[in-house]
Design an enzyme around this catalytic site. Sequence first.
Site, PDB file in Angstrom:
ATOM      1  N   ARG A 160       0.797  -1.231   0.000  1.00  0.00           N
ATOM      2  CA  ARG A 160       0.000   0.000   0.000  1.00  0.00           C
ATOM      3  C   ARG A 160       0.827   1.279   0.000  1.00  0.00           C
ATOM      4  NH1 ARG A 160      -3.994  -0.065   4.572  1.00  0.00           N
ATOM      5  NH2 ARG A 160      -2.679  -1.612   5.560  1.00  0.00           N
ATOM      6  N   TYR A 211      35.287  25.635  -7.204  1.00  0.00           N
ATOM      7  CA  TYR A 211      35.100  24.530  -8.147  1.00  0.00           C
ATOM      8  C   TYR A 211      35.535  24.957  -9.534  1.00  0.00           C
ATOM      9  CZ  TYR A 211      32.463  20.692 -10.394  1.00  0.00           C
ATOM     10  OH  TYR A 211      32.084  19.588 -11.098  1.00  0.00           O
TER      11      TYR A 211
END
Length: 449
Positions: A15, A370
């Site tokens: 369910r 980065y």
Amino acid sequence: MSAHLVVLAAGQGTRMNSARPKVLHEVGHAPLFAHALAAGATMGSGRRVLVAGHGAEEVRAAALSRDPHLVVVEQAERLGTAHAVAQAREALSGAEGDAFVLYGDTPFIRPETLSMMAAARAGGAAVVVLGFEAADPGRYGRLVVEGDELVRIVEYKDATEAEREIDFCNSGVICADAALLFDLVDAVGCDNAAGEYYLTDIVAVARARGLRCATVACDESETMGVNTRAELARAESVFQSRRRASAMADGVTLTAPETVFFSHDTVIGRDCSVEPNVVFGPGVAIEPGATIRAFSHLEGAHVGAGAIVGPYARLRPGARIGDDARIGNFVEVKSSQVGPGAKVNHLSYVGDAEIGARANLGAGTITCNYDGVFKHPTRVGADAFIGSSTMLVAPVEIGAEAMTGSGSVITRDVPEGALAIGRARQTIKDGLARRLMSSLRARKAKRTN
Ligand code: UD1
Ligand code: MG
């Protein structure tokens, strides 16, 4: 003596309508099974066995990554709760002392309740079953009690009309001596309406052997299981209510408790204050006296005593904010240490950085960490002053007490005490703005005529 735990988690959870096994769905950022284990673990450090079935490999991987001492056994065929417990036999062979059976999808059994069960065992009951008065007994197993003895448990499907009238129901939690438990389980058959091996039948088996069985009662709210997404949401809400209450009991001020969301492992010191709409993801620890201002999101972060974070701050994993530091609005900090008393007050990104004590990062300072492939570190020394909108192009190091001019793009290290300016020099053209404007306006006038 430490109790052993058997957590049943083989059910498919149809369910939930999910590709994920039910017990891996999370409440307070911890999988459901971990809540049952955590309650059980308060009973001491006996062996812990998780019975997996549906998605066993996925469950095993998740379980072992959280708790390498857990033994995960597989119940290949779901033949009933007694059959599920039997799968733990080898893992508990030779184990002395009590074993608790808990359900992996039932996260709210309180440690105090398990202690009451252990006490009932110590009081001489061979099998102790946790029951509750059900508001709507529905399809729960019914506890048939005579005096203070539990006579048997009858499953709804097998119950007579009279038995269905009983509203004292089986939560599923059972405690018995570990060796006896497997002995009793061995004697359970499957001659019943479901054709399953019912764990609940061990009560009748024990009684037939002259052993006494007893019940302990808990509040129905503890026995709440999760079978659907709606129940998962309800469980989350129950979890959050409990955590808010315990945070306040621990001396934390929550201005609007219902808007603050905790994780299972959130640690907040005394006299911290948390403003509305704050979310604590997993792995957050806040030292005493810190303030987390409105609309902040923290995850995997440590905040020092007396620090002020937010409003609208985001602390990502690896953020370590020093004592009395300030992290202001629209500031994101990831994998970085911000020294005691340092300030990053407005519109900044600080990633893979070490910011020294009392340093000040001006509005809009960004660590450019980065390069598209690698992450690089930035170091800012103690008492440094970083001008607004400085781009710190990592790897780069700013010495103690150094400064950068506003708008600088800093690509080289700056020595201690130095001022670095990395931007185009300003020039002034006298009167040019006015001349430019009037020529533009004249052009526009010509077009519209
Ligand atoms: C069970 C109890 C019932 C109790 C109810 C409480 C039995 C026979 N019945 O009924 O008395 O009132 O729980 O919620 O024990 N499981 C396995 N392997 C199996 C079968 C079940 O691991 O072969 C696990 C399920 O994943 C679940 C738990 O055991 O976590 C209970 O199973 P479930 O099928 O929900 O039992 P109920 O019929 O609800
Ligand atoms: Mg059930």
